[in-house]
Scaffold this motif. Sequence first.
Motif, PDB file in Angstrom:
ATOM      1  N   GLY A  90       0.789  -1.235   0.000  1.00 24.21           N
ATOM      2  CA  GLY A  90       0.000   0.000   0.000  1.00 24.21           C
ATOM      3  C   GLY A  90       0.814   1.274   0.000  1.00 24.21           C
ATOM      4  O   GLY A  90       0.254   2.358   0.132  1.00 24.21           O
ATOM      5  N   ASN A  91       2.139   1.179  -0.166  1.00 27.80           N
ATOM      6  CA  ASN A  91       2.931   2.426  -0.172  1.00 27.80           C
ATOM      7  C   ASN A  91       2.604   3.280  -1.383  1.00 27.80           C
ATOM      8  O   ASN A  91       2.102   2.802  -2.391  1.00 27.80           O
ATOM      9  CB  ASN A  91       4.430   2.151  -0.050  1.00 27.80           C
ATOM     10  N   TYR A 132      14.034   8.004  10.498  1.00 19.99           N
ATOM     11  CA  TYR A 132      13.124   6.914  10.156  1.00 19.99           C
ATOM     12  C   TYR A 132      11.759   7.200  10.767  1.00 19.99           C
ATOM     13  O   TYR A 132      11.656   7.822  11.821  1.00 19.99           O
ATOM     14  CB  TYR A 132      13.663   5.583  10.706  1.00 19.99           C
ATOM     15  N   SER A 133      10.706   6.711  10.092  1.00 19.41           N
ATOM     16  CA  SER A 133       9.351   6.892  10.597  1.00 19.41           C
ATOM     17  C   SER A 133       8.513   5.650  10.293  1.00 19.41           C
ATOM     18  O   SER A 133       8.675   5.045   9.226  1.00 19.41           O
ATOM     19  CB  SER A 133       8.692   8.118   9.952  1.00 19.41           C
ATOM     20  N   THR A 134       7.628   5.323  11.209  1.00 22.66           N
ATOM     21  CA  THR A 134       6.671   4.241  10.961  1.00 22.66           C
ATOM     22  C   THR A 134       5.459   4.752  10.191  1.00 22.66           C
ATOM     23  O   THR A 134       4.583   3.980   9.820  1.00 22.66           O
ATOM     24  CB  THR A 134       6.211   3.608  12.296  1.00 22.66           C
ATOM     25  N   ASN A 135       5.429   6.054   9.916  1.00 26.69           N
ATOM     26  CA  ASN A 135       4.354   6.691   9.153  1.00 26.69           C
ATOM     27  C   ASN A 135       4.672   6.552   7.659  1.00 26.69           C
ATOM     28  O   ASN A 135       5.632   7.132   7.172  1.00 26.69           O
ATOM     29  CB  ASN A 135       4.233   8.164   9.560  1.00 26.69           C
ATOM     30  N   GLY A 136       3.849   5.822   6.948  1.00 20.74           N
ATOM     31  CA  GLY A 136       4.065   5.610   5.509  1.00 20.74           C
ATOM     32  C   GLY A 136       3.744   6.808   4.652  1.00 20.74           C
ATOM     33  O   GLY A 136       3.988   6.793   3.443  1.00 20.74           O
ATOM     34  N   ALA A 161       3.346  14.306  13.984  1.00 21.02           N
ATOM     35  CA  ALA A 161       2.597  13.227  13.319  1.00 21.02           C
ATOM     36  C   ALA A 161       3.497  12.427  12.376  1.00 21.02           C
ATOM     37  O   ALA A 161       3.217  11.261  12.090  1.00 21.02           O
ATOM     38  CB  ALA A 161       1.413  13.800  12.556  1.00 21.02           C
ATOM     39  N   ASN A 162       4.578  13.050  11.898  1.00 20.96           N
ATOM     40  CA  ASN A 162       5.517  12.339  11.026  1.00 20.96           C
ATOM     41  C   ASN A 162       6.299  11.279  11.793  1.00 20.96           C
ATOM     42  O   ASN A 162       6.724  10.288  11.215  1.00 20.96           O
ATOM     43  CB  ASN A 162       6.471  13.318  10.344  1.00 20.96           C
ATOM     44  N   GLY A 163       6.531  11.509  13.076  1.00 20.88           N
ATOM     45  CA  GLY A 163       7.202  10.519  13.914  1.00 20.88           C
ATOM     46  C   GLY A 163       8.654  10.261  13.572  1.00 20.88           C
ATOM     47  O   GLY A 163       9.141   9.138  13.722  1.00 20.88           O
ATOM     48  N   TRP A 164       9.365  11.268  13.120  1.00 21.77           N
ATOM     49  CA  TRP A 164      10.762  11.077  12.732  1.00 21.77           C
ATOM     50  C   TRP A 164      11.645  10.800  13.946  1.00 21.77           C
ATOM     51  O   TRP A 164      11.506  11.430  14.982  1.00 21.77           O
ATOM     52  CB  TRP A 164      11.300  12.299  11.993  1.00 21.77           C
ATOM     53  N   THR A 165      12.568   9.865  13.781  1.00 16.29           N
ATOM     54  CA  THR A 165      13.557   9.541  14.808  1.00 16.29           C
ATOM     55  C   THR A 165      14.853   9.112  14.125  1.00 16.29           C
ATOM     56  O   THR A 165      14.826   8.568  13.018  1.00 16.29           O
ATOM     57  CB  THR A 165      13.066   8.420  15.749  1.00 16.29           C
ATOM     58  N   GLU A 166      15.969   9.362  14.791  1.00 15.56           N
ATOM     59  CA  GLU A 166      17.262   8.894  14.279  1.00 15.56           C
ATOM     60  C   GLU A 166      17.565   7.483  14.770  1.00 15.56           C
ATOM     61  O   GLU A 166      18.500   6.849  14.292  1.00 15.56           O
ATOM     62  CB  GLU A 166      18.382   9.840  14.705  1.00 15.56           C
ATOM     63  N   ILE A 191      13.771  -0.368  13.580  1.00 12.47           N
ATOM     64  CA  ILE A 191      14.030  -0.241  12.138  1.00 12.47           C
ATOM     65  C   ILE A 191      13.128  -1.148  11.295  1.00 12.47           C
ATOM     66  O   ILE A 191      12.723  -0.775  10.193  1.00 12.47           O
ATOM     67  CB  ILE A 191      15.526  -0.500  11.831  1.00 12.47           C
ATOM     68  N   ALA A 192      12.766  -2.320  11.788  1.00 13.54           N
ATOM     69  CA  ALA A 192      11.946  -3.252  11.003  1.00 13.54           C
ATOM     70  C   ALA A 192      10.548  -2.704  10.737  1.00 13.54           C
ATOM     71  O   ALA A 192       9.896  -3.121   9.778  1.00 13.54           O
ATOM     72  CB  ALA A 192      11.847  -4.599  11.715  1.00 13.54           C
ATOM     73  N   ASN A 193      10.102  -1.748  11.558  1.00 13.38           N
ATOM     74  CA  ASN A 193       8.761  -1.171  11.370  1.00 13.38           C
ATOM     75  C   ASN A 193       8.774   0.142  10.597  1.00 13.38           C
ATOM     76  O   ASN A 193       7.714   0.729  10.374  1.00 13.38           O
ATOM     77  CB  ASN A 193       8.093  -0.969  12.731  1.00 13.38           C
ATOM     78  N   ALA A 194       9.946   0.610  10.195  1.00 14.42           N
ATOM     79  CA  ALA A 194      10.047   1.881   9.458  1.00 14.42           C
ATOM     80  C   ALA A 194       9.406   1.738   8.086  1.00 14.42           C
ATOM     81  O   ALA A 194       9.586   0.737   7.394  1.00 14.42           O
ATOM     82  CB  ALA A 194      11.497   2.306   9.323  1.00 14.42           C
ATOM     83  N   LYS A 195       8.651   2.754   7.702  1.00 17.85           N
ATOM     84  CA  LYS A 195       8.026   2.786   6.377  1.00 17.85           C
ATOM     85  C   LYS A 195       8.559   3.940   5.537  1.00 17.85           C
ATOM     86  O   LYS A 195       8.441   3.945   4.319  1.00 17.85           O
ATOM     87  CB  LYS A 195       6.506   2.894   6.518  1.00 17.85           C
ATOM     88  N   SER A 196       9.119   4.940   6.217  1.00 14.34           N
ATOM     89  CA  SER A 196       9.677   6.103   5.524  1.00 14.34           C
ATOM     90  C   SER A 196      11.068   6.369   6.062  1.00 14.34           C
ATOM     91  O   SER A 196      11.379   6.045   7.214  1.00 14.34           O
ATOM     92  CB  SER A 196       8.810   7.341   5.769  1.00 14.34           C
ATOM     93  N   TYR A 197      11.900   6.961   5.217  1.00 19.48           N
ATOM     94  CA  TYR A 197      13.222   7.398   5.649  1.00 19.48           C
ATOM     95  C   TYR A 197      13.465   8.785   5.075  1.00 19.48           C
ATOM     96  O   TYR A 197      12.879   9.180   4.060  1.00 19.48           O
ATOM     97  CB  TYR A 197      14.322   6.415   5.217  1.00 19.48           C
ATOM     98  N   MET A 198      14.315   9.533   5.748  1.00 17.85           N
ATOM     99  CA  MET A 198      14.667  10.863   5.266  1.00 17.85           C
ATOM    100  C   MET A 198      16.146  11.104   5.532  1.00 17.85           C
ATOM    101  O   MET A 198      16.630  10.896   6.641  1.00 17.85           O
ATOM    102  CB  MET A 198      13.820  11.940   5.946  1.00 17.85           C
ATOM    103  N   ILE A 199      16.833  11.539   4.504  1.00 18.36           N
ATOM    104  CA  ILE A 199      18.259  11.861   4.587  1.00 18.36           C
ATOM    105  C   ILE A 199      18.383  13.367   4.478  1.00 18.36           C
ATOM    106  O   ILE A 199      17.929  13.962   3.501  1.00 18.36           O
ATOM    107  CB  ILE A 199      19.043  11.177   3.446  1.00 18.36           C
TER     108      ILE A 199
END
Length: 159
Positions: free
Chosen positions: A29-30, A65-69, A79-84, A89-97
């Motif tokens: 569903g991404n 990383y975020s679990t928010n797709g 609401a984005n839930g960003w964390t370093e 990590i296995a539940n991450a759906k989004s990443y940001m560099i």
Amino acid sequence: TPKFTMNVINNYDATLKDVVVLGRVPFAGNKDVATNADLGSNMNLNLNTGVSVTGNESGSVKVYYSTNGDATKDLSNTANGWTESTDNIANAKSYMIVFNNYEMVKGSTFTFSYKTNLPANLDHNKSAYENYVVTILMEILLIVQQQQKLELQQEVEPL
């Protein structure tokens, strides 16, 4: 273990600043980061490593990383839930560099990659797609020619 490797190159004539990569790992569903269109993924490939970045010699980089797709690049939006942290990590759906103090000159490149787990006993007709966008600030030098008129006034003394 599938490994995803992406290369980004600056093909512009200008130096790029404020480089940010926002991406989605392959999960059912991404959606496309830019258009929000469904990518057609019908299976999950969970991250088993963090995102590694190479080729950014002149600046530092942070990976979030975020679990928010549907996370956006807004770090201040909770609401984005960003964390370093890579603890989940296995539940991450989004990443940001996010590159800090990095100027990407014309022709320069950087590479980022990550590994995922491939589920066992896959059924037929399963697909998984990853997607990312790169946002930049590009300084464009605009030369504006300003026409100035110089008026000279001459004072004449009477004879």
